[in-house]
Write a protein that holds these residues in place. Sequence first.
Motif, mmCIF file in Angstrom:
data_model
loop_
_atom_site.group_PDB
_atom_site.id
_atom_site.type_symbol
_atom_site.label_atom_id
_atom_site.label_comp_id
_atom_site.label_asym_id
_atom_site.label_seq_id
_atom_site.Cartn_x
_atom_site.Cartn_y
_atom_site.Cartn_z
ATOM 1 N N PRO A 233 7.239 -8.503 -8.855
ATOM 2 C CA PRO A 233 6.439 -9.065 -7.760
ATOM 3 C C PRO A 233 6.424 -8.112 -6.562
ATOM 4 C CG PRO A 233 8.055 -10.659 -8.550
ATOM 5 C CD PRO A 233 8.354 -9.363 -9.227
ATOM 6 N N GLY A 234 5.241 -7.780 -6.099
ATOM 7 C CA GLY A 234 5.098 -6.906 -4.941
ATOM 8 C C GLY A 234 5.157 -5.426 -5.251
ATOM 9 N N ASP A 235 5.476 -5.047 -6.502
ATOM 10 C CA ASP A 235 5.523 -3.632 -6.865
ATOM 11 C C ASP A 235 4.105 -3.110 -7.075
ATOM 12 O OD1 ASP A 235 8.214 -3.974 -6.739
ATOM 13 O OD2 ASP A 235 8.575 -3.787 -8.891
ATOM 14 N N THR A 236 3.913 -1.825 -6.841
ATOM 15 C CA THR A 236 2.591 -1.217 -6.905
ATOM 16 C C THR A 236 2.516 -0.206 -8.037
ATOM 17 O OG1 THR A 236 2.335 -1.471 -4.521
ATOM 18 C CG2 THR A 236 0.887 0.119 -5.598
ATOM 19 N N TYR A 237 1.509 -0.337 -8.873
ATOM 20 C CA TYR A 237 1.261 0.611 -9.956
ATOM 21 C C TYR A 237 0.695 1.890 -9.355
ATOM 22 C CZ TYR A 237 -1.487 2.592 -13.840
ATOM 23 O OH TYR A 237 -2.064 3.419 -14.757
ATOM 24 N N LYS B 139 8.404 0.439 -5.762
ATOM 25 C CA LYS B 139 8.968 -0.704 -5.042
ATOM 26 C C LYS B 139 8.814 -0.490 -3.539
ATOM 27 C CE LYS B 139 12.855 -0.199 -7.529
ATOM 28 N NZ LYS B 139 14.222 -0.422 -7.979
ATOM 29 N N SER B 140 8.740 0.768 -3.144
ATOM 30 C CA SER B 140 8.540 1.133 -1.742
ATOM 31 C C SER B 140 8.007 2.565 -1.724
ATOM 32 C CB SER B 140 9.857 1.040 -0.958
ATOM 33 O OG SER B 140 10.750 2.051 -1.383
ATOM 34 N N GLU B 141 7.780 3.097 -0.557
ATOM 35 C CA GLU B 141 7.260 4.457 -0.416
ATOM 36 C C GLU B 141 8.197 5.493 -1.043
ATOM 37 O OE1 GLU B 141 4.130 6.726 0.414
ATOM 38 O OE2 GLU B 141 4.144 4.720 1.275
ATOM 39 N N GLN C 221 12.280 8.654 -6.876
ATOM 40 C CA GLN C 221 11.223 8.991 -5.912
ATOM 41 C C GLN C 221 9.891 8.941 -6.661
ATOM 42 O OE1 GLN C 221 11.228 9.923 -2.557
ATOM 43 N NE2 GLN C 221 13.353 9.229 -2.535
ATOM 44 N N PRO C 222 8.851 8.335 -6.100
ATOM 45 C CA PRO C 222 7.575 8.233 -6.812
ATOM 46 C C PRO C 222 7.029 9.578 -7.317
ATOM 47 C CG PRO C 222 7.551 6.773 -4.927
ATOM 48 C CD PRO C 222 8.822 7.586 -4.830
ATOM 49 N N ALA C 223 7.141 10.633 -6.531
ATOM 50 C CA ALA C 223 6.645 11.945 -6.969
ATOM 51 C C ALA C 223 7.424 12.431 -8.194
ATOM 52 C CB ALA C 223 6.748 12.963 -5.833
ATOM 53 N N ALA D 290 0.871 -1.168 0.000
ATOM 54 C CA ALA D 290 0.000 0.000 0.000
ATOM 55 C C ALA D 290 0.913 1.224 0.000
ATOM 56 C CB ALA D 290 -0.906 -0.009 1.220
ATOM 57 N N ILE D 291 1.034 1.875 -1.145
ATOM 58 C CA ILE D 291 1.925 3.017 -1.316
ATOM 59 C C ILE D 291 1.079 4.264 -1.527
ATOM 60 C CG2 ILE D 291 3.765 3.999 -2.753
ATOM 61 C CD1 ILE D 291 4.862 1.504 -1.724
ATOM 62 N N ASN D 292 1.429 5.328 -0.874
ATOM 63 C CA ASN D 292 0.760 6.604 -1.045
ATOM 64 C C ASN D 292 1.043 7.123 -2.455
ATOM 65 O OD1 ASN D 292 -0.586 9.021 -0.409
ATOM 66 N ND2 ASN D 292 1.354 9.986 0.142
#
Length: 183
Positions: free
Chosen positions: A54-58, A76-78, A129-131, A31-33
């Motif tokens: 595996p385990g990565d979040t779109y 892959k993480s926050e 970084q996701p952002a 669960a990633i913000n």
Amino acid sequence: MLSSTVPKPKGPSHQLLLGLMALSCTVVSLAINNPSGNCSASTNGSRIGYSPGPGDTYLPDCKAPLLREYWRVFAKSEGMAYVVPRPDGIAKKYGLCDGSDELATILEKYAMCMETLDRAGVDKINNIQPADALTVTNALHKNLLFKAIEAGDNDNQWGYKAKILILSYQLLYRSSDPKDPQI
């Protein structure tokens, strides 16, 4: 209720074994913000030719300028994400690395302005970084154009002699040049 084909647990060690077997068959996404907003994905983001690890979040772009995302962000993480397909050098080719704005700084930071990456560059571009990843994909989508190009007889894979128009997913930096056809 357990069916007759599934063995009934016979004790704590057997229950643990069944639990581990079930866990090994389940892919869990974190669960990633989502830094781009509160939208949620209806799928895991897979497309023909690529899918998340595996385990990565779109992380869908909640502010996407197009109805479809051609570059997708997977976390892959926050604090760590990657873009698929990987955008090596695309930004430079279309003038997005020029200047000193936030986008150019992000592109340089993650080696996205280099067409050929060494191992260190690959590590940078695969650990964004996701952002920042969402900022980059949003900018790429804003500059994506579909352009009709005329194909010659030899380009027609079905062997027809007539010239045809095909759609080419070419990235073109938007210009004010009237000779640059925009569809």
